[in-house]
Scaffold this motif. Structure first.
Motif, PDB file in Angstrom:
ATOM      1  N   SER A  23      40.221  65.757  10.611  1.00 45.07           N
ATOM      2  CA  SER A  23      40.681  64.386  10.284  1.00 45.07           C
ATOM      3  C   SER A  23      39.709  63.343  10.827  1.00 45.07           C
ATOM      4  O   SER A  23      39.756  62.180  10.438  1.00 45.07           O
ATOM      5  CB  SER A  23      42.077  64.143  10.873  1.00 45.07           C
ATOM      6  OG  SER A  23      42.021  64.301  12.285  1.00 45.07           O
ATOM      7  N   SER A  57      35.670  61.952   8.532  1.00 43.36           N
ATOM      8  CA  SER A  57      35.316  60.788   7.698  1.00 43.36           C
ATOM      9  C   SER A  57      34.542  59.755   8.518  1.00 43.36           C
ATOM     10  O   SER A  57      33.809  58.932   7.972  1.00 43.36           O
ATOM     11  CB  SER A  57      36.596  60.146   7.139  1.00 43.36           C
ATOM     12  OG  SER A  57      37.443  59.808   8.235  1.00 43.36           O
ATOM     13  N   GLU A  58      34.664  59.834   9.851  1.00 39.65           N
ATOM     14  CA  GLU A  58      33.945  58.880  10.714  1.00 39.65           C
ATOM     15  C   GLU A  58      32.518  59.337  10.987  1.00 39.65           C
ATOM     16  O   GLU A  58      31.705  58.588  11.518  1.00 39.65           O
ATOM     17  CB  GLU A  58      34.657  58.758  12.074  1.00 39.65           C
ATOM     18  CG  GLU A  58      36.067  58.214  12.032  1.00 39.65           C
ATOM     19  CD  GLU A  58      36.737  58.414  13.403  1.00 39.65           C
ATOM     20  OE1 GLU A  58      37.896  58.871  13.420  1.00 39.65           O
ATOM     21  OE2 GLU A  58      36.081  58.140  14.434  1.00 39.65           O
ATOM     22  N   LYS A  71      30.072  61.005   8.755  1.00 37.33           N
ATOM     23  CA  LYS A  71      29.632  61.540   7.457  1.00 37.33           C
ATOM     24  C   LYS A  71      28.197  62.057   7.490  1.00 37.33           C
ATOM     25  O   LYS A  71      27.809  62.871   6.673  1.00 37.33           O
ATOM     26  CB  LYS A  71      29.733  60.455   6.368  1.00 37.33           C
ATOM     27  CG  LYS A  71      31.153  60.165   5.905  1.00 37.33           C
ATOM     28  CD  LYS A  71      31.128  59.185   4.726  1.00 37.33           C
ATOM     29  CE  LYS A  71      32.516  58.846   4.231  1.00 37.33           C
ATOM     30  NZ  LYS A  71      33.290  60.016   3.782  1.00 37.33           N
ATOM     31  N   HIS A  84      33.717  67.446   1.594  1.00 38.17           N
ATOM     32  CA  HIS A  84      34.155  66.547   0.501  1.00 38.17           C
ATOM     33  C   HIS A  84      33.786  65.122   0.876  1.00 38.17           C
ATOM     34  O   HIS A  84      33.228  64.897   1.952  1.00 38.17           O
ATOM     35  CB  HIS A  84      35.657  66.654   0.239  1.00 38.17           C
ATOM     36  CG  HIS A  84      36.500  66.822   1.445  1.00 38.17           C
ATOM     37  ND1 HIS A  84      37.102  68.014   1.777  1.00 38.17           N
ATOM     38  CD2 HIS A  84      36.762  65.983   2.483  1.00 38.17           C
ATOM     39  CE1 HIS A  84      37.764  67.871   2.909  1.00 38.17           C
ATOM     40  NE2 HIS A  84      37.547  66.645   3.368  1.00 38.17           N
TER      41      HIS A  84
END
Ligand SMILES: NS(=O)(=O)c1ccc(NCc2ccco2)cc1
Ligand SMILES: [Zn+2]
Length: 234
Positions: free
Chosen positions: A169, A172-173, A175, A234
């Protein structure tokens, strides 16, 4: 020079992948290189391993730093209070240093070890070093019994893994390769291990450069289940 550029950019393409690593990382051409294909028919069960159970004890930690390695994620988790011992580890105590994962573009592949030619969706590595004999992780990585790595296969299923979710989780920070952030949640590495504690073990190496032949590998037979999202880019 080309050597410096190459060293900074090893990867998995035809020009910088495993087939050319030995040019810059001599140990990559050695006799005990990992990963391997685990052929279950020739793996022998060793009665002494059953005699001396493999035991582990971890601390729960929060605010662990997670790094985008360019090939997956790595969580730095030096735990002076952790202990991995017994099984193939003789009388030495090993201490957790970090854990990371290897995964692929799809869930059809991604694990480093394979079992009878079958790849799993991914593979978690819990990296420990021998604190009985050596003074640091870097020193231990120069010796044949310096590191012990627990490998856990990821199988894709419908249940997500809550502990893995705490980690992915945060992706996303981070990438891009080299970026890092802190995981706010409390992480207990014990929860990554499967309930069935049967394993294969062999003397091998780091699976990526510098490919030091310093790892006692302990690969659990039972995979843990994660969702597709938890184990693919992703
Ligand atoms: N995939 S793995 O568990 O075999 C693995 C691969 C590479 C390192 N690198 C850590 C290191 C040791 C010496 C210099 O850099 C650690 C663990
Ligand atoms: Zn690894």
């Amino acid at each position: 020079t080309r050597a410096r550029v190459m060293a900074a950019e090893w990867g998995y393409s035809p020009t910088n992948g495993p087939d050319v690593w030995a040019r810059l990382f001599p140990q990559a051409g050695g006799a005990r290189q990992s990963p391997v294909d685990i052929c279950t028919s020739i793996a022998s069960s060793d009665s002494n391993l059953e005699m001396k159970k493999l035991t582990f004890a971890y601390e729960s930690q929060s605010d662990l730093r997670i790094l985008n390695t360019g090939h997956g994620w790595k969580v730095e988790a030096p735990q002076s209070g952790s202990r991995l011992e017994g099984g193939p580890l003789g009388e030495d105590i090993y201490q957790l240093e970090q854990f990371h994962c290897h995964w692929g573009e799809t869930s059809a592949e991604g694990s480093e070890h394979t079992v009878d030619g079958r790849a799993y969706a991914g593979e978690l590595h819990l990296v420990h070093w021998n604190t009985t004999k050596y003074q640091s992780f870097a020193e231990a990585a120069q010796h044949p019994d310096g590191l012990a790595v627990l490998g856990v296969f990821f199988d894709v299923g419908n249940e997500s893994n809550d502990e893995i979710e705490k980690i992915v989780s945060t992706l996303s920070e981070i990438k891009f390769k080299g970026q890092f952030t802190d995981i706010p949640d409390v992480i207990d590495p014990t929860t990554f291990l499967p309930s069935g504690l049967g394993y294969w073990t062999y003397l091998g190496s780091l699976t990526t450069p510098p490919c030091n032949e310093c790892v006692i590998w302990i690969v659990y037979k039972e995979p843990i289940t994660v969702t597709e999202e938890q184990v693919t880019y992703h």
